[in-house]
Each structure stands twice: as C-alpha cells, then as structure tokens.
Design a protein around this motif. Structure first.
Motif, PDB file in Angstrom:
ATOM      1  N   ALA A 220      24.874  41.196  27.321  1.00  0.00           N
ATOM      2  CA  ALA A 220      25.750  41.525  28.437  1.00  0.00           C
ATOM      3  C   ALA A 220      25.313  42.809  29.134  1.00  0.00           C
ATOM      4  O   ALA A 220      25.738  43.092  30.239  1.00  0.00           O
ATOM      5  CB  ALA A 220      27.187  41.688  27.942  1.00  0.00           C
TER       6      ALA A 220
ATOM      7  N   THR B 287      33.745  43.619  30.452  1.00  0.00           N
ATOM      8  CA  THR B 287      33.031  42.599  31.223  1.00  0.00           C
ATOM      9  C   THR B 287      33.059  41.261  30.499  1.00  0.00           C
ATOM     10  O   THR B 287      33.407  40.220  31.082  1.00  0.00           O
ATOM     11  CB  THR B 287      31.564  43.031  31.444  1.00  0.00           C
ATOM     12  OG1 THR B 287      31.539  44.382  31.883  1.00  0.00           O
ATOM     13  CG2 THR B 287      30.900  42.155  32.488  1.00  0.00           C
TER      14      THR B 287
ATOM     15  N   ILE C 135      33.131  46.759  37.128  1.00  0.00           N
ATOM     16  CA  ILE C 135      33.211  47.329  35.781  1.00  0.00           C
ATOM     17  C   ILE C 135      31.919  48.064  35.434  1.00  0.00           C
ATOM     18  O   ILE C 135      31.950  49.181  34.923  1.00  0.00           O
ATOM     19  CB  ILE C 135      33.511  46.236  34.729  1.00  0.00           C
ATOM     20  CG1 ILE C 135      34.916  45.682  34.945  1.00  0.00           C
ATOM     21  CG2 ILE C 135      33.398  46.814  33.321  1.00  0.00           C
ATOM     22  CD1 ILE C 135      35.281  44.568  34.003  1.00  0.00           C
ATOM     23  N   THR C 136      30.750  47.467  35.744  1.00  0.00           N
ATOM     24  CA  THR C 136      29.513  48.169  35.395  1.00  0.00           C
ATOM     25  C   THR C 136      29.353  49.425  36.231  1.00  0.00           C
ATOM     26  O   THR C 136      28.893  50.449  35.739  1.00  0.00           O
ATOM     27  CB  THR C 136      28.271  47.270  35.577  1.00  0.00           C
ATOM     28  OG1 THR C 136      28.428  46.514  36.767  1.00  0.00           O
ATOM     29  CG2 THR C 136      28.077  46.352  34.399  1.00  0.00           C
TER      30      THR C 136
ATOM     31  N   SER D 142      32.537  41.996  37.507  1.00  0.00           N
ATOM     32  CA  SER D 142      31.497  42.568  36.651  1.00  0.00           C
ATOM     33  C   SER D 142      30.754  43.684  37.386  1.00  0.00           C
ATOM     34  O   SER D 142      30.314  44.652  36.767  1.00  0.00           O
ATOM     35  CB  SER D 142      30.542  41.501  36.134  1.00  0.00           C
ATOM     36  OG  SER D 142      30.193  40.633  37.156  1.00  0.00           O
TER      37      SER D 142
ATOM     38  N   ILE E 147      35.587  38.115  31.886  1.00  0.00           N
ATOM     39  CA  ILE E 147      34.946  36.879  32.342  1.00  0.00           C
ATOM     40  C   ILE E 147      35.390  35.703  31.471  1.00  0.00           C
ATOM     41  O   ILE E 147      35.666  34.612  31.967  1.00  0.00           O
ATOM     42  CB  ILE E 147      33.413  37.044  32.358  1.00  0.00           C
ATOM     43  CG1 ILE E 147      33.034  38.037  33.454  1.00  0.00           C
ATOM     44  CG2 ILE E 147      32.721  35.716  32.599  1.00  0.00           C
ATOM     45  CD1 ILE E 147      31.559  38.295  33.601  1.00  0.00           C
TER      46      ILE E 147
ATOM     47  N   ILE F 256      34.350  36.662  39.730  1.00  0.00           N
ATOM     48  CA  ILE F 256      33.600  37.042  38.529  1.00  0.00           C
ATOM     49  C   ILE F 256      32.507  38.051  38.877  1.00  0.00           C
ATOM     50  O   ILE F 256      32.332  39.068  38.197  1.00  0.00           O
ATOM     51  CB  ILE F 256      33.011  35.794  37.840  1.00  0.00           C
ATOM     52  CG1 ILE F 256      34.121  35.013  37.143  1.00  0.00           C
ATOM     53  CG2 ILE F 256      31.917  36.178  36.845  1.00  0.00           C
ATOM     54  CD1 ILE F 256      33.669  33.729  36.507  1.00  0.00           C
TER      55      ILE F 256
ATOM     56  N   MET G 236      25.768  34.834  35.382  1.00  0.00           N
ATOM     57  CA  MET G 236      27.221  34.961  35.518  1.00  0.00           C
ATOM     58  C   MET G 236      27.854  33.781  36.246  1.00  0.00           C
ATOM     59  O   MET G 236      29.065  33.634  36.231  1.00  0.00           O
ATOM     60  CB  MET G 236      27.551  36.266  36.238  1.00  0.00           C
ATOM     61  CG  MET G 236      27.584  37.448  35.295  1.00  0.00           C
ATOM     62  SD  MET G 236      28.068  38.943  36.138  1.00  0.00           S
ATOM     63  CE  MET G 236      26.775  39.129  37.322  1.00  0.00           C
TER      64      MET G 236
END
Lengths: 298, 267
Positions: free
Chosen positions: B264, A226, A289-290, A286, A230, A282, B105
C-alpha cells in the motif's frame, strides 16, 4: 526503497528494448482494465438496458446518483461503514499496539499470525460464519438468552436499526488485526532513546503515547487508513452475502448498487455512473490521505 | 522496556482476548463443519458429503485452474514490465507506469459492468477467459509496481558487470536479477494467488449460467442460497473454500503480511 543519490535521474541507460518488455503486460492491462474504465465513463452518459439500443442521457445519470434517495443513502452507508472499517479499528489498533509495545511479551509472533488470519479468508466464508453468529437462533442470541437477556434477542441482520451496525461490526473484526499488526511494526521502529528522554522528563504512559508513540507512527496511520477506507468502499461480497442491501435499503452500498442496477434492474448506464463515482471517490480519498500523511510527517 | 508484573499480566490478558476474538468466528465455522445433523454424518464425512452435494470438487477444480493461470501469466508479465520500468530509460516510461498505477486502486466494480457487456458481444462470457483475463490485468498492475521497486533497488554494479561480460538483456534479467528478487517475487505470487482464489465479483458477473465454471467462493455463495436444510454442510463447504489459502498463509505468512502492508506504500 528510493533515496539513493544515483537514482535522482531516471534509472538505467536509454534502451528502446524497454518497450518490448513492457508491451505484453501493458496490452493485457489496457484491454481488460483501462479500456473498460473508459467504456464505463462512456456508458455512464447513456440510458441503456443492456439489450436494446441505448439513448444519450448526458449527465442525467449523475444527477440521479445525487438525487435518488436510495443511491444517496448507499453513499451515506459507505460513510457509516468507514467508521466501522477504518476509524474504530484505528483506535483499537493504536490502543492495543501501544500497550503491547511498552513491554516485550512472549508469543507476539503467534499473536500476529492469528489476528492477521481474517485477511486471508475469503469474504464469502467470513459472511457465512457471521450470518450464523447473527442468526435468530445464532450465537449472540443464545448467549443473551443464557444470561437472562432474552428480551434483547433479535434477528440482527434483519432489523432496520441493527443491520448496518451489524455488518459494520464484521468490518471492525476484519480490519482490527491488520491495523494492529501494521502499527506494531511501526512502533517497533521507534528508537528507544526517544522514550528514555521522555521518561527523564517525567512523562507517564499516557503522555509518552501522545508525545512519542503517536507522532512516530503517522506514516503507518496513513497507510492503515488508506487500506481500510478503500476496503469499506468495496464491500460488495459482504453485503451480497449477508443482507443484499436490506432490510429496505438500510445496508445497501455503492458497490452493491453497481451490481443491482446493472444485472437486476437493467440500468446499465446508471450502474456505470455509480462505478465511475466510486472510482473517483477512491482515488480522491487515497490521494488526500497520502498527501496529509506526507505533510504531517515532514 | 521495563514494566511492572501486573502490567505484563494485563498484556497477556489483552493478547489472549484479542486473539480469541479474531479467531473465534473462523474456528466456529470449522467446528460447525464437523458436527452431525440431518444431512451430515459428522466428522470428516461432512467434507466428502459437501464435496458431492455442494459440487465443491468441480468448483475447486475451476479455482485451481484460474489461479494457476492468473498467477503464472501475471507474474511473468510483471517480471518483464517491472524489469523495463526499473532498470531502463525510454521515452514515455513514466507516463506508461503511472497509467498502470491506476490499475492498483481501480475498483473491480467500475470495470466489471462494461466488461461483461463487451465480452458478451463477442461471445466470451461464461468462459474461462472471462474470469481469468480481467484478473490478470488487475494483478499485472500491482505486479509491475511491486517488481519495478524490487528491480530498482538491486545493485546496479552487478548488472553493469554482467553487461561487460557480454550477457544479453534477457540473460541479465533471468539469471542475475530474478534470483536476487526472489523474495519479492514469492510475495507477489502468494498475494496474487490469494486475491484470485478469493475473488467473488468477477466470476459472479462473468459466469451467469455455466455451472461448471463456478469458482469455489462463487459455488459457496450459490450453495448458501440454495441449501438451507442445515448448517453443517454449509460450514464444511466454507472450510473447503478457505483451506487452500489458509494453508499457504501458515507456511508463508511473512510474505502475506509484508506484501499486504508494504504494497500500500508508495516507493
């Protein structure tokens, strides 16, 4: 930090005064971040040069992002940079952390301090340093000359085939330390008896890595990806300072195109469109991925 | 774990090689910044020369002012908001919190263009506020998220005991919870300082003409474009720009590493 039984419900008692405490932070955030984001979406639907009256453009700016050769290329370059910023550092980090994790070595604290250092140095400074390394009379070329490979020397940032990998390599250098430190911390939390069990089963170093180490640091891998993916998508300073997107448009990226379209070409609507697309990408990355990290960890 | 002496030696070789690879570009710029050339006397004299020719004194002053403002204001606002989100229940709290989470973000690239044209319309570009306030907004998003987690994990019994003693909400926050959350607040302060000090895009866009308001990284960016006579002064300028954050890092590195890695992760 969560997971205590009493926090199953919302925390604390009902209190109206909460609004008062949240208000100042929310106000600044709403005016200087949230509202501009909505404005960006709004402006992305217009053709506007920033001076005269804008004209309604519908989705044509979005169409242009998809069809314009240079803009499409910029997203492709971001993809290439992800390999250099995220994938290679992950492989390097896994390898280094796994090797270092097997034996207790002295000086690990000092090592951590040093390899993490690039993260705190301003990207402008990093660009100044690497421009010198890549320069026609720079470090790499003088090393090549001194070992008799003079024919290999070139202006690394100025040639079509080499500029993007050269910029990418700066990203590899920049992110590898971060990923290694993150993975080392994760491996430090693996219970030693897992390894003992694996050894009793006769596992060698390689099998041990795939059977014990790798599955145990899935969460850290998700975090590392992540952060670095980014970072690859937000490489404005580095591109601005090293290549300005050139030669040709071989190193331009979306975040650089936002700046260029708005402030060099007067295409404000198109610039906002690129910014909106970047934001969506973005958030999507993320989120994915999470999610994947969570599912694999369960 | 027990490994053979040769594997141990290999470990040291790898450690050293990687450490050298990581630090070499940074060291090379420090060393180059001390070399003499046509414009540079060499040694520490380069730093003073760059300070004058490159106007780094002025850039550093702006950076110090902007960083001090952003760090102070965003930390105080984050403490207040994090306290409410972490310990109180009110209608819409979750929705408000998730709205602020977007800010963590949200790339500066997306908001900097509309911000510039809106601020220009009300005459705020080329001012201190145009650099500082957007960065407060971004820092407050992360700070609220970060301190909400910290206040949430502080022992509830302590708050209840203080309330039974008749302490006001403000007193509970500043005299009970803030001292407990000190490590998290220090981490937030050093991270906000680093992000603000190193920020490049926002000052670049927001300060199109006013040279006196250029921050240190922005000044270095312009200096590297204009000053092409030699490398020594440029490297000296780069050293000046990097030094403040590196010094703070050397003293508080645990906070940097923990904050950047844990920041994060969702709580």
């Amino acid at each position: 930090m969560a997971g205590r039984p009493r926090q199953l419900g919302p925390p604390g008692e009902p209190r109206r005064i909460g609004y008062l405490y949240v208000l100042p932070a929310f106000l600044v955030y709403a005016v200087f971040a949230l509202y501009p984001l909505l404005r960006a979406v709004h402006l992305s639907l217009f053709d506007w040069d920033g001076l005269t009256v804008g004209t309604w453009a519908g989705l044509s700016n979005y169409q242009e992002v998809l069809t314009d050769e240079r803009l499409r290329a910029s997203f492709g370059h971001a993809l290439v940079l992800m390999v250099f910023f995220a994938l290679i550092p992950l492989v390097v980090g896994l390898l280094l952390a796994a090797i270092l994790h097997r034996a207790s070595v002295r000086g690990l604290g000092f090592f951590r301090t040093v390899v993490f250092l690039p993260q705190v140095v301003a990207m402008v400074v990093i660009a100044v340093a690497w421009r010198r390394i890549y320069a026609p009379d720079g470090t790499i070329n003088s090393v090549l000359t001194s070992i008799g490979l003079e024919s290999w020397t070139r202006g690394w940032l100025g040639e079509y085939a080499f500029a993007l990998p050269a910029v990418g390599l700066i990203g590899t250098w920049f992110e590898s330390g971060l990923v290694t430190v993150l993975l080392l911390a994760g491996m430090g939390r693996i219970p030693p008896d897992l390894y003992e069990a694996a050894r009793l089963d006769g596992a060698g170093a390689v099998r041990e890595f795939f059977a014990v180490t790798l599955p145990s640091v899935r969460g850290e891998i998700a975090v590392a990806l992540t952060l670095t993916v980014i970072a690859a998508l937000k490489t404005f300073d580095l591109i601005y300072m090293t290549t300005s997107g050139g030669p040709g448009h071989t190193t331009t990226v979306p975040s650089y195109e936002v700046y260029r379209q708005a402030f060099e070409l007067g295409q404000v609507g198109l610039a906002c469109t690129i910014g909106v697309c970047l934001t969506v990408i973005i958030f999507a990355i993320s989120f994915v991925i999470t999610r994947v990290g969570d599912r694999v960890a369960d | 774990m027990r490994v053979s002496p040769s594997e141990r030696t290999l470990n040291y070789v790898i450690l050293t090689a990687f450490a050298v690879f990581a630090i070499w570009p940074i060291l090379s710029i420090v060393v180059a910044g001390l070399q003499p050339d046509a414009e540079a006397p060499g040694g520490v004299g380069n730093l003073t020369q760059a300070w004058e020719i490159g106007r780094f004194g002025s850039y550093l002053r702006t950076s110090v002012l902007v960083s001090a403002f952003v760090v102070t204001v965003s930390t105080v606002l984050s403490v207040l908001a994090g306290f409410a989100f972490g310990t109180m229940r009110f209608r819409g709290a979750d929705a408000l919190f998730y709205l602020m989470l977007i800010g963590i973000m949200m790339p500066a690239e997306a908001i900097v263009v509309p911000l510039f044209f809106d601020l220009r319309a009300i005459g705020l570009t080329d001012t201190f506020w145009a650099i500082a306030l957007p960065q407060v907004a971004q820092s407050v998003a992360f700070g609220t998220f970060w301190l909400r987690a910290a206040f949430r994990s502080s022992p509830r019994s302590l708050v209840e005991a203080a309330r039974l003693d008749g302490a006001s909400t403000g007193r509970i926050l500043w005299q009970v919870l803030v001292p407990l959350a000190r490590p998290a607040i220090v981490t937030l302060v050093v991270l906000t300082f680093m992000w603000t000090w190193n920020e490049f895009l926002i000052p670049l866009v927001m300060i199109p003409t006013n040279e006196a308001l250029r921050t240190a990284p922005l000044g270095l960016g312009f200096f590297s474009g204009q000053y092409t006579q030699g490398y020594a002064l440029l490297a000296a300028g780069a050293t000046i720009v990097a030094l403040p954050v590196v010094i703070v890092y050397l003293f508080l590195q645990r906070h940097f590493i923990a904050g950047m890695l844990e920041g994060a992760v969702k709580d």
